[in-house]
Scaffold this motif. Sequence first.
Motif, PDB file in Angstrom:
ATOM      1  N   GLU A 178       0.322   5.294   0.871  1.00  0.00           N
ATOM      2  CA  GLU A 178       0.232   6.208   0.840  1.00  0.00           C
ATOM      3  C   GLU A 178       1.455   7.849   1.168  1.00  0.00           C
ATOM      4  OE1 GLU A 178      -3.349   6.009   4.017  1.00  0.00           O
ATOM      5  OE2 GLU A 178      -1.928   7.961   4.869  1.00  0.00           O
TER       6      GLU A 178
ATOM      7  N   ILE B 226       0.942  -1.677   0.241  1.00  0.00           N
ATOM      8  CA  ILE B 226      -0.144  -0.117  -0.479  1.00  0.00           C
ATOM      9  C   ILE B 226       1.032   1.242   0.127  1.00  0.00           C
ATOM     10  CG2 ILE B 226      -1.693   1.684   1.806  1.00  0.00           C
ATOM     11  CD1 ILE B 226      -2.100  -1.332   2.903  1.00  0.00           C
TER      12      ILE B 226
ATOM     13  N   GLN C 212      -7.159   8.473   5.656  1.00  0.00           N
ATOM     14  CA  GLN C 212      -5.650   9.208   4.687  1.00  0.00           C
ATOM     15  C   GLN C 212      -5.729  10.514   4.959  1.00  0.00           C
ATOM     16  OE1 GLN C 212      -4.736   8.412   0.358  1.00  0.00           O
ATOM     17  NE2 GLN C 212      -3.265  10.083   0.849  1.00  0.00           N
TER      18      GLN C 212
ATOM     19  N   PRO D 209      -8.699   2.968   4.380  1.00  0.00           N
ATOM     20  CA  PRO D 209      -7.753   3.940   3.180  1.00  0.00           C
ATOM     21  C   PRO D 209      -8.804   5.174   3.244  1.00  0.00           C
ATOM     22  CG  PRO D 209      -9.216   2.499   2.006  1.00  0.00           C
ATOM     23  CD  PRO D 209      -9.039   1.796   3.167  1.00  0.00           C
TER      24      PRO D 209
END
Length: 422
Positions: free
Chosen positions: A8, A6, A27, A24
Motif C-alpha cells: 500500500e 500487502i 487506504q 484495505p
Amino acid sequence: NSMQTINEGSAEILCKQGHVFYNPVQQFNRDLSISVISTYNRLFRAGESKGETGEGERDAWKPGVKSENGLRILEALSATGLRSIRYAKEIPGVKEIIANDLSKSAVESIRENVIHNKVEDLIVPNQADATTLMYLSAPPEKRFDVIDLDPYGCPNKFLDGAVQSIKDGGLLLVTATDMAVLAGNTPEACFVKYGSVPLKTKACHEMALRILLRCIEGHANRYGKYIEPLLSISADFYVRVFVRVFYGPIVCKRSLCKQAMIYQCTGCETFTLQPLGTSKPVEKNPKLTKYGLPTGPTVNTHCMHCNHRHHLGGPIWSAPIHNQSFVNELLAAVQREPLTQLVTNRRIVGKLSVISEELPDVPLYYSLDKLCSVLRLEIIPVLKFRSALLHAGYEVSYSHACKNSIKTNAPPEVLWDILRCW
Ligand code: SAM
C-alpha cells in the motif's frame, strides 16, 4: 501460518495470515492523512525548522530522510505499523514516529515491518497502553507535533491523554468507527460516550462529526486548550477529524459560543439550532420529571411548520468544521503532486472539491428526498431546487457527507414555500 504481503503506497507489509488487523478500505483514510500531515507541516512548521537550520536541513526535507527539526509523530494504535511506515516513507520532514500498540504480537509485527521497509532510523516500535504512554508524554519536552488515534470504535478514552501530550498548535487526527452510536441508533450510548444526544436525521453524518468535535473540545477545555478544525470527513463507515490543539484559557471561554442544541421536528424534520448560552422559552406548564425537567426526549415546544413536537439533540459543535484556506491548500497540493501509487487520489480530490465549496457557517443540511417525501411530492431535480434558492437570494451548497444534500442559509419557511409552489 503462511505469510502474506500487502502493498500500500510505498510500504510493503508482512503479516501472518489472519493474525494482525489490516483493513484495505482504510487506504483512503491513510492516503488522506499523509496529504493532510504533509500540508500541515509545510504550512505551519516548515518555516520554523528551515529558518533554524538553513540549507543542509532543506536538503533533508524529503520523504524517508530523517529531519532533525522535523515532526515527532505518535501513532498511538498502530496494529501492523503500516500507517507509520507510510508516514515515514511518504511525508517529507519527519524526525521520529512512535508506532505504538498494546498487543505484543502487533508490536512484533511492527518491528519486522520496520526492518523490512528499512525505516529503522525513523520509526520506534513501542508496546504500551496508549493512554499511559500519552500521560507520560504530557511534560512539554516530551510532547508530539502530531498524534494519530485510529482505534476500533470510539476514541473517547484516548482523548484526554492526547490533548495533554500534543504540542501547542499540534495536529490531532481522530477516527471514530462507531457510526451506529454517533448517528443516533442508541442515543443513551452516545450520551455516555460522547456527552451528546444524537438525532436520527438525514444529516446524521455531519452531526456525527460535530458530536466528535465537541467531545474533543470538551477534553481540551479541561486543560485550558481549545481546538481549531482543519478538515472533518465522513466516509464509508467512519468519521475522521483533523484538528489543531492550542493553549489559550481566554479563548476557551468562547467555547460555549461554538456549541448548540438542536430542536428537530418529529413530523417534518425541520431543525433549529439553539446556541448554548442563550435562552429559548419552553412552553408554559410542561409536564416535569421529579428532577424538574420536561419529560422524555421531547421538549414541550412544537414545530411552527407542522405543529408536531420537537426532539432535542446535542450539544454539537456549531462553528466551522473545516478551515477553508487549509482545504484549498490541501486540494491544490493533492492535484499538484499526487502521491505515487495514490489509488484513492481521485476520490480525495472529489471529496475535497465538495468540501471546499461547503458553506462554512451553515451547520447541517436538509435532504431533498426527505423534504419531497414530507410533502408527498415527486423527487425534484437537485439542481433546479438549488437554483430556486439562489434566485431567492440565498446561498446553497452540498455537504460531502450526503448525496442530494441542501446546505443553505435560507430559513426553513423559505424551503417549504418553494416546495409548496413547485
Ligand atoms: N492505525 C492502524 C492502521 O491504520 O492500519 C489500525 C489500528 S487498529 C483499528 C486498532 C489497534 O489498537 C489494534 O491493533 C489494537 O491492538 C490496538 N489497541 C487497542 N487498545 C489499545 C490501547 N489501550 N493501547 C494501545 N493500543 C491499543
